[in-house]
Design a protein around this motif. Structure first.
Motif: not given
Length: 86
Positions: A12-16, A18-19, A25-30
């Motif tokens: 559960r922790k890894n999934r959280t 990861y998201l 990362s997506s925000k940085l690219k934007t």
């Protein structure tokens, strides 16, 4: 499948994490694309605002070890150079 309670919790922790990391990362690219667009349009005011938000986001990502510190330093230096060249 996981056999122990701690293994299930780690899944559960890894999934959280990861998201969350993928979102940052997506925000940085934007933000980087927005900065590059404002530099290409030669709008110094917009470029400096975009650089400020990009640098802030990079520092926060570096603080949580999502992005390497040297990469952050390199991007910040290039942002400053591009803004000052306008």
């Amino acid at each position: 499948m996981a056999n122990t309670q701690s293994a299930l919790k780690n899944i559960r922790k890894n999934r959280t994490n990861y998201l969350r990391n993928r979102s940052i990362s997506s925000k940085l690219k934007t933000l980087d694309k927005a900065f590059q667009a404002s530099v290409e349009s030669k709008d110094k005011e917009a470029a400096s605002l975009a650089a400020k938000s990009l640098i802030s986001a990079l520092d926060k990502a570096s603080k949580s070890n999502l992005v390497h510190a040297n990469k952050v330093a390199r991007k910040k230096a290039r942002c400053a150079a591009l803004v000052s060249a306008l």
